[in-house]
Design a protein around this motif. Structure first.
Motif, short mmCIF file in Angstrom:
data_model
loop_
_atom_site.label_atom_id
_atom_site.label_comp_id
_atom_site.label_asym_id
_atom_site.label_seq_id
_atom_site.Cartn_x
_atom_site.Cartn_y
_atom_site.Cartn_z
N ILE A 263 40.96 30.14 47.72
CA ILE A 263 40.11 30.19 46.97
C ILE A 263 40.25 28.35 46.08
O ILE A 263 40.85 27.39 46.39
N TRP A 264 39.09 29.03 45.20
CA TRP A 264 39.18 27.71 44.41
C TRP A 264 38.84 27.57 43.13
O TRP A 264 38.10 28.09 42.48
N ASP A 265 39.72 26.55 42.61
CA ASP A 265 40.42 26.30 41.35
C ASP A 265 40.44 27.79 40.82
O ASP A 265 39.75 28.38 40.18
N THR A 266 40.84 28.56 41.39
CA THR A 266 41.82 29.89 41.44
C THR A 266 40.62 30.82 41.05
O THR A 266 40.94 32.15 40.81
N LYS A 267 39.55 30.45 41.78
CA LYS A 267 38.55 32.06 41.90
C LYS A 267 38.33 31.80 43.86
O LYS A 267 38.65 30.73 44.23
N ASN A 268 37.86 32.94 43.83
CA ASN A 268 37.61 33.84 45.12
C ASN A 268 36.45 32.78 45.79
O ASN A 268 35.24 33.10 45.35
N LEU A 269 36.51 31.38 46.26
CA LEU A 269 35.47 31.13 46.87
C LEU A 269 33.81 32.04 47.69
O LEU A 269 33.45 31.12 47.11
N LYS A 270 35.19 33.20 48.20
CA LYS A 270 33.69 33.24 49.22
C LYS A 270 32.73 34.57 47.81
O LYS A 270 31.71 34.57 48.16
N LYS A 271 33.65 35.45 46.83
CA LYS A 271 32.46 35.88 45.95
C LYS A 271 31.83 34.97 45.02
O LYS A 271 30.46 35.00 44.71
N LEU A 272 32.74 33.48 44.77
CA LEU A 272 32.54 33.07 43.09
C LEU A 272 31.44 31.51 43.90
O LEU A 272 31.39 30.78 42.88
N GLY A 273 32.15 31.22 45.03
CA GLY A 273 31.91 29.69 45.12
C GLY A 273 30.01 29.16 45.00
O GLY A 273 29.46 30.12 45.62
N SER A 274 30.08 27.95 44.17
CA SER A 274 28.66 27.61 44.26
C SER A 274 28.19 27.14 45.75
O SER A 274 29.54 26.50 46.93
#
Ligand SMILES: Nc1ncnc2c1ncn2[C@@H]1O[C@H](COP(=O)(O)OP(=O)(O)O)[C@@H](O)[C@H]1O
Ligand SMILES: [Mg+2]
Length: 370
Positions: A263-274
């Motif tokens: 999880i990156w800053d409440t977001k799912n890293l795999k789906k939404l990570g830069s």
């Protein structure tokens, strides 16, 4: 742990290449295709029994050649040992520690630990759950023999259960025959989950420490929760999926289906990570791996950094360098580090003194002879 020398013959583009390393920082620089990554690959092969780039052993042997040799001299606290690999055209391999033949990779793995950070490893954050399981399984196996053995046993039983499912589907066996496999499988599954959860919790603590060493900008959270630690609960789950298992010929529940969430800053890293978030996450995971192995085994792994500083902003790369230095001071130890790069300037920008007295800098040429 440190690697003192490596020799490679008929290994990718290396012929009778010999490289000496020092216990601190080593820099391998040269054009693309000069064989830098291959050197790291050779070290990794002697450490883990396989390359980090490919699982096809045959690719490692120089095209047209007959016999590949890699020989590494490693030093532990007070002892030294030589690990050798010979591999022929058919891909048949023979590892030796000293002059003793190694029959199972478990006798190799964990002895001379290395942590590698390479573009290929990005699959740990970007890829399917299997890639993350592989990352954790490899790390946990290298520090815990019981974990490695449970993992092997679990997969053996899983294979047998899957074979039984196919027999039942093809009406060659009665469904009753599953019972014995369910019993064995659930026993090993719980044992594996317990160990995985425990080691994960310890690893996660190291990761939190690494994050503290960075700034507040790195908002990474790693989560893992074993689905159950109760045998009966898992047995019930197995019973529920039996019909589907028989149809698919596969076991649809168990530790082999686990995932580790990033999880990156409440977001799912795999789906939404830069891209940048993925890259820094991998670095954080790998530094935590290094500190975790060092704490658990009292052996500091050698850090292999493949082209790491090339596309990283200098702010982050400076932080990595600082964090490594901080660790060295805290534990009064040196982390042997081998960095590959096409140019020395990007390293200087990251705060690495490439001219320092105790830094070894080696230039590799395309024809390759160090
Ligand atoms: N089995 C092989 N036989 C011959 N050459 C190979 C083999 N495998 C890789 N090479 C070559 O070896 C070179 C080394 O690549 P690599 O170690 O990735 O270099 P670098 O990291 O310096 O860019 C490449 O040019 C590649 O084409
Ligand atoms: Mg390379």
């Amino acid at each position: 742990m440190a690697i003192i020398t490596i020799e490679m013959d008929s290994f990718r583009n290396h012929f009778k290449t010999q490289i000496k390393f020092n216990p601190g920082l080593n820099i391998l620089w040269g054009q693309n295709g000069s064989g830098k990554t291959s050197v790291l690959e050779a070290i990794h092969t002697l450490s883990f029994g396989k390359s980090f780039k490919t699982s096809k052993h045959q690719e490692l042997l120089t095209i047209g050649d007959e016999l590949l040799t890699i020989k590494g001299n490693f030093s532990q606290k007070e002892t030294k040992e030589t690990v050798t690999l010979h591999q022929n055209k058919k891909g048949e391999r023979r590892f030796r520690v000293g002059d003793k033949r190694v029959f199972g990779l478990k006798d190799l793995i964990g002895k001379n630990p290395v942590v590698v950070l390479s573009p290929e490893e990005q699959a740990v954050t970007k890829g399917a759950p299997a890639q993350r399981r592989q990352f954790f399984n490899k790390m946990f196996s290298s520090i815990s023999r019981p974990y490695a053995e449970t993992l092997v046993r679990y997969h053996k039983i899983l294979k047998q259960r899957n074979a039984a499912l196919i027999q039942i589907r093809d009406k060659k066996e009665k469904q009753d025959s599953l019972k014995i496999w369910d019993e064995h499988l659930s026993q090993e599954a719980i044992s594996l989950w317990k160990k995985r959860q425990d080691l994960f919790n310890q690893y996660n603590k190291e990761l939190k420490k690494v994050l503290e060493g960075f700034s507040d900008d790195e908002k990474l959270n790693l989560e893992y929760q074993a689905p159950t630690l109760k045998k009966n609960t898992f047995l019930q789950k197995l019973n529920k999926t039996t019909t589907r298992d028989i149809t698919t010929g596969q076991t649809n529940a168990g530790p082999h289906r686990d995932d580790f969430n990033l999880i990156w800053d409440t977001k799912n890293l795999k789906k939404l990570g830069s891209q940048g978030e993925h890259k820094i996450t991998l670095i954080l995971l790998k530094l935590a791996e290094l500190f975790f192995i060092a704490t658990k085994t009292k052996t500091t792994p050698t850090l292999l950094l493949d082209d790491l500083f090339a596309k990283l902003d200098s702010d982050r790369s400076q932080k990595i360098v600082k964090l490594i230095k901080k660790f060295e001071q805290k534990f009064q130890t040196k982390i042997q580090t081998i960095i590959t790069t096409t140019d020395l300037i990007s390293l200087e920008k990251s705060g690495i003194d490439t001219q320092a007295k105790n830094t070894k800098t080696l230039h590799l040429k395309r024809t390759c002879n160090a």
